[in-house]
Design a protein around this motif. Structure first.
Motif, PDB file in Angstrom:
ATOM      1  N   GLY A 236      -7.099  -5.032  -8.130  1.00  0.00           N
ATOM      2  CA  GLY A 236      -6.273  -3.876  -7.795  1.00  0.00           C
ATOM      3  C   GLY A 236      -6.337  -2.789  -8.853  1.00  0.00           C
ATOM      4  N   MET A 237      -6.319  -3.185 -10.127  1.00  0.00           N
ATOM      5  CA  MET A 237      -6.427  -2.209 -11.214  1.00  0.00           C
ATOM      6  C   MET A 237      -7.750  -1.444 -11.121  1.00  0.00           C
TER       7      MET A 237
ATOM      8  N   LEU B 274      -1.287  -7.967  -4.227  1.00  0.00           N
ATOM      9  CA  LEU B 274      -1.593  -7.610  -5.616  1.00  0.00           C
ATOM     10  C   LEU B 274      -2.757  -6.632  -5.703  1.00  0.00           C
ATOM     11  N   MET B 275      -3.728  -6.789  -4.837  1.00  0.00           N
ATOM     12  CA  MET B 275      -4.869  -5.877  -4.832  1.00  0.00           C
ATOM     13  C   MET B 275      -4.456  -4.455  -4.483  1.00  0.00           C
ATOM     14  N   GLU B 276      -3.340  -4.305  -3.781  1.00  0.00           N
ATOM     15  CA  GLU B 276      -2.814  -2.972  -3.483  1.00  0.00           C
ATOM     16  C   GLU B 276      -1.922  -2.472  -4.617  1.00  0.00           C
ATOM     17  N   LEU B 277      -0.989  -3.279  -5.059  1.00  0.00           N
ATOM     18  CA  LEU B 277      -0.030  -2.839  -6.083  1.00  0.00           C
ATOM     19  C   LEU B 277      -0.726  -2.455  -7.377  1.00  0.00           C
ATOM     20  N   GLY B 278      -1.797  -3.165  -7.742  1.00  0.00           N
ATOM     21  CA  GLY B 278      -2.520  -2.863  -8.975  1.00  0.00           C
ATOM     22  C   GLY B 278      -3.117  -1.470  -8.989  1.00  0.00           C
ATOM     23  N   ARG B 279      -3.310  -0.892  -7.829  1.00  0.00           N
ATOM     24  CA  ARG B 279      -3.849   0.465  -7.738  1.00  0.00           C
ATOM     25  C   ARG B 279      -2.828   1.504  -8.211  1.00  0.00           C
TER      26      ARG B 279
ATOM     27  N   SER C  16       0.968  -2.610 -14.704  1.00  0.00           N
ATOM     28  CA  SER C  16       2.024  -3.415 -15.326  1.00  0.00           C
ATOM     29  C   SER C  16       3.008  -3.937 -14.285  1.00  0.00           C
ATOM     30  N   SER C  17       3.395  -3.087 -13.347  1.00  0.00           N
ATOM     31  CA  SER C  17       4.325  -3.512 -12.303  1.00  0.00           C
ATOM     32  C   SER C  17       3.696  -4.582 -11.425  1.00  0.00           C
ATOM     33  N   ALA C  18       2.425  -4.381 -11.073  1.00  0.00           N
ATOM     34  CA  ALA C  18       1.723  -5.368 -10.266  1.00  0.00           C
ATOM     35  C   ALA C  18       1.594  -6.698 -11.005  1.00  0.00           C
ATOM     36  N   TRP C  19       1.381  -6.613 -12.321  1.00  0.00           N
ATOM     37  CA  TRP C  19       1.270  -7.841 -13.128  1.00  0.00           C
ATOM     38  C   TRP C  19       2.583  -8.631 -13.070  1.00  0.00           C
ATOM     39  N   ASN C  20       3.706  -7.936 -13.095  1.00  0.00           N
ATOM     40  CA  ASN C  20       4.996  -8.625 -12.973  1.00  0.00           C
ATOM     41  C   ASN C  20       5.132  -9.302 -11.616  1.00  0.00           C
ATOM     42  N   VAL C  21       4.681  -8.655 -10.544  1.00  0.00           N
ATOM     43  CA  VAL C  21       4.716  -9.297  -9.230  1.00  0.00           C
ATOM     44  C   VAL C  21       3.831 -10.536  -9.228  1.00  0.00           C
ATOM     45  N   MET C  22       2.676 -10.432  -9.881  1.00  0.00           N
ATOM     46  CA  MET C  22       1.768 -11.569  -9.943  1.00  0.00           C
ATOM     47  C   MET C  22       2.436 -12.758 -10.630  1.00  0.00           C
ATOM     48  N   VAL C  23       2.968 -12.546 -11.817  1.00  0.00           N
ATOM     49  CA  VAL C  23       3.553 -13.649 -12.579  1.00  0.00           C
ATOM     50  C   VAL C  23       4.819 -14.173 -11.904  1.00  0.00           C
TER      51      VAL C  23
ATOM     52  N   ARG D 144       0.835  -1.210   0.000  1.00  0.00           N
ATOM     53  CA  ARG D 144       0.000   0.000   0.000  1.00  0.00           C
ATOM     54  C   ARG D 144       0.871   1.261   0.000  1.00  0.00           C
ATOM     55  N   ALA D 145       1.966   1.229   0.725  1.00  0.00           N
ATOM     56  CA  ALA D 145       2.851   2.393   0.793  1.00  0.00           C
ATOM     57  C   ALA D 145       3.502   2.690  -0.551  1.00  0.00           C
ATOM     58  N   MET D 146       3.602   1.698  -1.418  1.00  0.00           N
ATOM     59  CA  MET D 146       4.234   1.877  -2.726  1.00  0.00           C
ATOM     60  C   MET D 146       3.297   2.494  -3.771  1.00  0.00           C
ATOM     61  N   ILE D 147       2.004   2.574  -3.497  1.00  0.00           N
ATOM     62  CA  ILE D 147       1.042   3.003  -4.517  1.00  0.00           C
ATOM     63  C   ILE D 147       1.395   4.356  -5.125  1.00  0.00           C
ATOM     64  N   PRO D 148       1.639   5.409  -4.330  1.00  0.00           N
ATOM     65  CA  PRO D 148       1.968   6.708  -4.952  1.00  0.00           C
ATOM     66  C   PRO D 148       3.238   6.655  -5.788  1.00  0.00           C
ATOM     67  N   TRP D 149       4.242   5.956  -5.299  1.00  0.00           N
ATOM     68  CA  TRP D 149       5.518   5.820  -6.017  1.00  0.00           C
ATOM     69  C   TRP D 149       5.313   5.089  -7.335  1.00  0.00           C
ATOM     70  N   LEU D 150       4.542   4.018  -7.321  1.00  0.00           N
ATOM     71  CA  LEU D 150       4.271   3.267  -8.551  1.00  0.00           C
ATOM     72  C   LEU D 150       3.469   4.098  -9.540  1.00  0.00           C
ATOM     73  N   ARG D 151       2.514   4.857  -9.046  1.00  0.00           N
ATOM     74  CA  ARG D 151       1.709   5.680  -9.935  1.00  0.00           C
ATOM     75  C   ARG D 151       2.571   6.728 -10.643  1.00  0.00           C
TER      76      ARG D 151
END
Length: 399
Positions: free
Chosen positions: A249-250, A76-81, A85-92, A21-28
Motif C-alpha cells: 500500500g505504501m 491494508l493495501m488501500e490504507l497504506g496509500r 503510519s495509520s495503515a501500520w496501526n491497522v495492520m498491527v 479506499r474512500a479514506m485515502i484522501p482524508w488520511l493523506r
C-alpha cells in the motif's frame, strides 16, 4: 461477566475495501500531522473502528467477522496509500484479534468480556526475560517498538524465548499482558513511520497464566488442529503477510503521488519538455508498477493457497509454508526498489519537506527494514530448503 456477542452484521469484502479506499484522501491530509505527533490520532483509530477494520480477523464469539485474511490484506493495501503510519496501526492492531483466536477462549473472555472493541498491541522481539513458574510465567524487562500501544487498552502480546538448563531453545512464546501490567516509555524517534507510536513497554515481574500464552513457532495438530478454519492458519504467516500488504500500500501511495506530480510537470533543463513525454519518467513508472503489482499478487495468491487447505480442515503443508513465508518476505525490498526508482526521477523537487513523496519514501524505507522483510537471510533458508537441507531449529516455519 463473560460477554458472548450477539450475531454481527458482517460487511462484504468489497464493502470493507471500498471503505478503506474512500479514506485515502482524508488520511493523506492528516499524514503530516500524524508524523509530527508521532502517533495516530484517536479520531483516526475511531474511524477505523467504525469501519470495522479491527473486526476482520476477530473471532465471531466476540463480535468479530472471522473473515479470509486477504480481506485485511486488501484493506491494508488501500490504507497504506493514504497514511503509512495509520495503515501500520491497522495492520498491527488488526492482526492481534486473530492471535487471540489461538488462545484458550478464557483469555478472549477476559479481554473482551465487557468490551469486545478493546485493541491489543505487541512487541515480539525477545528483549525481556521469562521464567517458568507454577501455573504460568514471570516476565521482566523492556520490549521495544510496540506500534499503536497508546490505543491498546486491551494490553499487548510480548514475545520471549524459553531455554532449558543447557541453553537449548525450548520454545518461543507470545504472552498476552494487560495494559495495567506495563508502562509505556516514549522513545520512538525515527526517520520514518514516526506516526506509528511504536514505543517501548516496560514490565516488572508480571505474572502471565499459561492460558494467556501460545507458541509463536509451533504449528501442528496439537497446536492448531482443533481450531476453527481461520485460526488453523500459522500465526506468523498471517502477521508477515499483513506487513507485506501494508508495504504494498505504501508503494502504491508513492506511485499515486508520482503520477500527480509528473502529469503537470515541465522540465526546464536537460530533457526539455513535458515530463509525461520523457521516456525515463514513463519507463521507471512502468517498471515500478510491474514490481508493485507482482508483490501484491504474490501475497494474495499465497494467502489464497494457504486458505484452500485450512477451509478443508487441513493444516498448511510444510513445503507450502516455507515457500509462502519466504517469498512474502521479499515484498519490502521489491516495493522499496519500485518506490526509490520513481522517487529518483522527481529530482530536487522530491526532497522538500512540503512534498509528501519524501515522507512516503522514508516510511517505505523503515517498513522494508522490518524483520518480516529480511529477504537476505530468508533467501538463504529458502534456497537451502529447496536443495534438501534441513531447516534450522526454532525456525518461523513451524517445525
Amino acid at each position: 461477566m463473560t460477554h458472548i456477542a450477539s450475531p454481527t452484521l458482517v460487511p462484504t469484502e468489497a464493502e470493507l475495501v471500498d471503505r478503506a479506499r474512500a479514506m485515502i484522501p482524508w488520511l493523506r491530509e492528516r499524514a503530516d500531522q500524524t508524523e509530527k505527533d508521532r502517533m495516530v490520532p484517536a479520531e483516526t483509530i475511531a474511524a477505523f473502528q467504525e469501519a470495522g477494520f479491527f473486526k476482520i480477523l476477530q473471532p465471531r464469539r466476540w463480535g468479530g467477522y472471522e473473515m479470509h485474511p486477504n480481506v485485511l490484506n486488501r484493506v491494508l493495501m488501500e490504507l497504506g496509500r493514504g497514511c503509512p503510519s495509520s495503515a501500520w496501526n491497522v495492520m498491527v492492531l488488526g492482526v492481534h484479534p486473530f492471535e487471540v483466536g489461538l488462545l484458550d477462549p478464557q483469555s478472549g473472555d477476559e479481554l473482551w468480556g465487557d468490551d469486545p472493541s478493546l485493541l491489543v498491541s505487541s512487541s515480539y522481539a525477545p528483549f525481556g526475560s521469562v521464567t517458568a513458574v507454577e501455573g504460568g510465567y514471570l516476565l521482566n524487562g523492556q520490549w521495544l517498538t510496540s506500534s499503536g500501544c497508546d490505543h491498546a487498552q486491551g494490553g499487548a502480546f510480548v514475545g520471549a524465548r524459553l531455554f532449558d538448563k543447557d541453553g537449548k531453545l525450548i520454545d518461543y512464546k507470545a504472552f498476552w499482558v494487560e495494559a495495567k501490567d506495563f508502562t509505556i516509555e516514549d522513545d520512538w524517534h525515527v526517520v520514518g513511520l514516526a506516526g506509528t507510536g511504536s514505543k517501548k513497554l516496560i514490565l516488572k515481574t508480571v505474572f502471565v497464566p499459561e492460558h494467556r500464552t501460545h507458541s509463536i513457532i509451533a504449528y501442528g495438530e496439537a497446536s492448531h488442529g482443533h481450531l476453527p478454519s481461520l485460526y488453523k492458519m500459522p500465526f506468523l504467516y498471517v502477521f508477515y503477510a499483513a506487513v507485506s500488504s501494508v508495504i504494498v500500500g505504501m508503494a502504491r501511495g508513492m506511485e499515486d503521488l508520482y503520477i500527480e506530480h509528473m502529469k503537470p510537470r515541465t522540465n526546464i533543463s536537460q530533457a526539455v519538455g513535458a515530463a509525461t513525454q520523457n521516456p525515463f519518467v514513463k519507463g521507471r513508472l512502468g517498471e515500478a508498477e510491474a514490481k508493485i503489482t507482482a508483490a501484491a499478487a504474490r501475497v494474495l495468491l499465497n494467502t489464497d493457497e494457504a486458505w484452500s487447505f485450512v477451509t478443508r480442515g487441513e493444516l498448511v503443508p510444510l513445503d507450502v509454508r516455507v515457500r509462502h513465508f519466504a517469498t512474502n518476505m521479499f515484498t519490502g525490498g521489491e516495493c522499496f526498489e519500485a518506490a526509490h526508482m520513481i522517487f529518483k526521477k522527481t529530482a530536487t523537487r522530491g526532497v522538500w519537506l512540503n512534498n509528501p513523496m519524501q515522507r512516503q519514501m522514508r516510511d517505505i524505507l523503515v517498513g522494508a527494514n522490518h524483520i518480516t522483510q529480511n529477504q537476505d537471510d530468508i533467501g538463504d533458508q529458502l534456497g537451502a530448503f529447496l536443495l534438501g537441507t534441513p531447516l534450522p531449529p526454532g525456525n518461523q516455519f513451524g517445525t
